[in-house]
Design an enzyme around this catalytic site. Structure first.
Site, short mmCIF file in Angstrom:
data_model
loop_
_atom_site.label_atom_id
_atom_site.label_comp_id
_atom_site.label_asym_id
_atom_site.label_seq_id
_atom_site.Cartn_x
_atom_site.Cartn_y
_atom_site.Cartn_z
N THR A 27 -6.89 58.01 -23.11
CA THR A 27 -7.24 59.32 -22.57
C THR A 27 -6.43 59.53 -21.29
O THR A 27 -5.81 58.61 -20.77
CB THR A 27 -8.74 59.43 -22.24
OG1 THR A 27 -9.05 58.61 -21.10
CG2 THR A 27 -9.61 59.03 -23.42
N ALA A 56 -8.85 54.68 -19.49
CA ALA A 56 -9.39 55.72 -18.61
C ALA A 56 -8.54 55.72 -17.34
O ALA A 56 -8.36 54.67 -16.72
CB ALA A 56 -10.85 55.45 -18.30
N ILE A 82 -8.11 50.18 -17.49
CA ILE A 82 -7.77 51.07 -16.38
C ILE A 82 -6.32 51.52 -16.51
O ILE A 82 -5.41 50.70 -16.65
CB ILE A 82 -7.98 50.38 -15.03
CG1 ILE A 82 -9.40 49.81 -14.92
CG2 ILE A 82 -7.70 51.35 -13.89
CD1 ILE A 82 -10.50 50.82 -15.03
N LYS A 83 -6.12 52.82 -16.42
CA LYS A 83 -4.78 53.40 -16.57
C LYS A 83 -4.28 53.83 -15.19
O LYS A 83 -4.96 54.57 -14.48
CB LYS A 83 -4.86 54.60 -17.52
CG LYS A 83 -3.56 55.03 -18.17
CD LYS A 83 -3.88 56.10 -19.21
CE LYS A 83 -2.66 56.55 -19.97
NZ LYS A 83 -3.01 57.66 -20.90
N VAL A 84 -3.09 53.34 -14.83
CA VAL A 84 -2.52 53.66 -13.52
C VAL A 84 -1.10 54.18 -13.71
O VAL A 84 -0.42 53.81 -14.67
CB VAL A 84 -2.51 52.43 -12.58
CG1 VAL A 84 -3.92 51.92 -12.34
CG2 VAL A 84 -1.62 51.33 -13.12
#
Length: 217
Positions: A27, A56, A82-84
């Site tokens: 997402t 996310a 975790i998306k960075v």
């Protein structure tokens, strides 16, 4: 190859998961907006449907704030990834989030050297955006091939997550190159099953069966 779906549409995710096609979900803020829900609620529901990684994304741009948001997102479910973004602050956050044992997806990758940095930071996944590269007049799949070579040269464990996938051919080329994962919209994943000769053959089988006057069962 793993199949992730790039959407926050819970119904679409549920339908694809029921087919047994999904290994994970990606997402981003734009997809959360499109879903019409709150990020925590939408992400939690997705994590209950899909057992694999659910990316996310943080929206902060500075390290300290990224870490604070990452802690909030991590509390949603154990399979949240975790998306960075691929920035210096994002890479620093990646390193520290990974040291806490959480999966990290480094996104917005547009060069092989960026992918090298992400692997050095310990990223679980690197997300090169092949469709957007194609839009700019370059070859997105060439980037996937370059990253594959670099990662194999140094035995990096970071998985290549081919993103911004728009066509069936993108999926085929990524598989031929050896990408670990693709993430695509629901329509693209469903299009993988389509072939005119399959449709034609099924039509002929059904027509011939009708002529037999038989039923099964």
């Amino acid at each position: 190859m793993k199949f992730f779906v790039d959407t926050a549409d819970v119904k679409e995710i549920r339908d694809l998961n029921d087919l047994g096609l999904l290994d994970g979900v990606t997402t981003n803020p734009s997809l959360i907006l499109k879903s019409g829900g709150k990020i925590a609620d939408v992400t939690r529901e997705i994590c209950e449907i899909v057992k694999g990684p659910v990316s996310a994304e943080v929206v902060a741009t500075e390290y300290k704030d990224m870490m604070a948001e990452a802690k909030i997102l991590a509390r949603i479910a154990d399979n949240v990834c975790i998306k960075v973004p691929l920035t210096l602050d994002g890479l620093r956050a990646c390193k520290d989030i990974r040291s806490d044992g959480r999966m990290v997806n480094v996104t917005l990758c547009f060069s092989a050297t960026q992918a090298l940095l992400a692997a050095k930071a310990g990223a679980s996944f690197i997300s090169p955006f092949v469709g957007r590269i194609d839009d700019s007049g370059w070859d997105g799949m060439e980037l996937i091939a370059d990253i594959r070579t670099i990662y194999d040269n140094y035995d990096f464990q970071t998985e290549i997550l081919t993103a911004s996938v728009r066509t069936v051919n993108h999926v085929k080329q990524a598989a031929l190159i050896g990408a670990d994962v693709i993430t695509a919209p629901p329509a693209t994943l469903k299009a993988l099953v389509k072939h005119p000769l399959t449709d034609k053959g099924l039509e002929q089988f059904l027509a011939d069966w009708a002529k037999t006057g038989q039923t099964i069962g």
